[in-house]
Write an enzyme that holds these catalytic residues in place. Structure first.
Site, PDB file in Angstrom:
ATOM      1  N   ASP A  44       0.832  -1.208   0.000  1.00  0.00           N
ATOM      2  CA  ASP A  44       0.000   0.000   0.000  1.00  0.00           C
ATOM      3  C   ASP A  44       0.869   1.261   0.000  1.00  0.00           C
ATOM      4  OD1 ASP A  44      -2.706   0.612  -0.346  1.00  0.00           O
ATOM      5  OD2 ASP A  44      -2.837   1.435   1.657  1.00  0.00           O
ATOM      6  N   GLU A  85      -0.058  10.600   5.249  1.00  0.00           N
ATOM      7  CA  GLU A  85      -0.241   9.158   5.058  1.00  0.00           C
ATOM      8  C   GLU A  85       1.103   8.484   4.759  1.00  0.00           C
ATOM      9  OE1 GLU A  85      -4.123   8.413   3.364  1.00  0.00           O
ATOM     10  OE2 GLU A  85      -3.211   6.843   2.125  1.00  0.00           O
ATOM     11  N   GLU A 137     -11.002   6.346  -2.474  1.00  0.00           N
ATOM     12  CA  GLU A 137     -11.037   6.744  -1.057  1.00  0.00           C
ATOM     13  C   GLU A 137     -12.206   6.076  -0.328  1.00  0.00           C
ATOM     14  OE1 GLU A 137      -8.290   7.837  -0.387  1.00  0.00           O
ATOM     15  OE2 GLU A 137      -8.077  10.015  -0.505  1.00  0.00           O
ATOM     16  N   GLU A 207      -9.474  -2.922  -6.433  1.00  0.00           N
ATOM     17  CA  GLU A 207      -9.442  -2.971  -4.959  1.00  0.00           C
ATOM     18  C   GLU A 207      -9.598  -4.414  -4.466  1.00  0.00           C
ATOM     19  OE1 GLU A 207      -8.744  -0.695  -2.655  1.00  0.00           O
ATOM     20  OE2 GLU A 207      -8.628   1.061  -3.948  1.00  0.00           O
TER      21      GLU A 207
END
Ligand SMILES: Cc1ncc(CN)c(N)n1
Length: 218
Positions: A44, A85, A137, A207
């Protein structure tokens, strides 16, 4: 109901597949193994590094194509949050002994990052790009919010991760993105709306593949 809400209903099987994935179930019920979590973390980090230029391309499009000045602030806020992040990924990785410089991007991640890069093209309309941005998101917000529900058994050491995307402020930010996308879709020609729907579905598929990869299934 906006176009986005209609699509979420219409494609509920795929949407649920992306937001209620077994990876998320395993976080929520506390059965996740550390190797899966570390794999997700490293991959990620690579994804988020590719996500930054994608968001930069959305900023350029908002400046050129949007007639709503508040859109820019929301997207710029999202961009700023990505700075935090990336710092969080570095801190979390060092805490867990994951060396981010040694991570080799997995095939599913490479495919997702290439897809993101394709969306940075000037040929891709703002409406399409902002729909993708919302979807990317929203999947994380919905997924990680499940891990914070009252009856969840999320291990204490994973709570911070879940709160990063599952918190209420991130939820509000996703709702703002959804409003922006809905407003843009309302004004867009049919051909652009169809393209945005396809891109929404591609995001969901990527995803699902990303979660599968994190579980070590691909
Ligand atoms: C794969 C993926 N999708 C979405 C997000 C949320 N920015 C993320 N960090 N990684």
């Amino acid at each position: 109901m906006g176009t986005i809400e209609t699509w979420v209903k219409k494609h509920s099987l795929l949407y649920t597949g992306a937001t209620n994935h077994p990876f998320i179930h395993s976080v929520r019920d506390g059965t996740i193994d550390l190797s899966s979590f570390k794999r997700w973390l490293g991959q990620d980090y690579i994804f988020v590094r590719a996500f930054v230029p994608f968001v930069a391309s959305v900023l350029l499009k908002v400046w050129k194509e949007s007639d709503e000045s508040s859109d820019m602030e929301v997207i710029l806020g999202g961009m700023a949050a990505l700075n935090d992040e990336l710092a969080w990924f570095k801190k979390e990785a060092s805490k867990r002994g994951v060396s981010l410089s040694d991570i080799v991007p997995h095939k599913a991640n490479i495919r997702y990052c290439s897809f993101l890069e394709s969306l940075t093209s000037t040929e891709v309309e703002y409406t399409v790009a902002v729909t993708a941005f919302w979807a990317i998101e929203a999947v994380y917000q919905d997924s990680f919010a499940h891990c914070l529900e009252e009856d969840s058994k999320t291990p204490a050491e994973l709570k911070e991760t879940c709160e990063r995307w599952g918190n209420e402020a991130f939820g509000q930010y996703c709702r703002s993105l959804r409003e922006i996308a809905n407003r843009s879709l309302e004004k867009a020609p049919d051909g652009v709306v169809s393209k945005a729907e396809i891109v929404f579905l591609r995001v969901l598929e990527h995803e699902v593949e990303f979660w599968n990869m994190s579980r070590g299934e691909t």
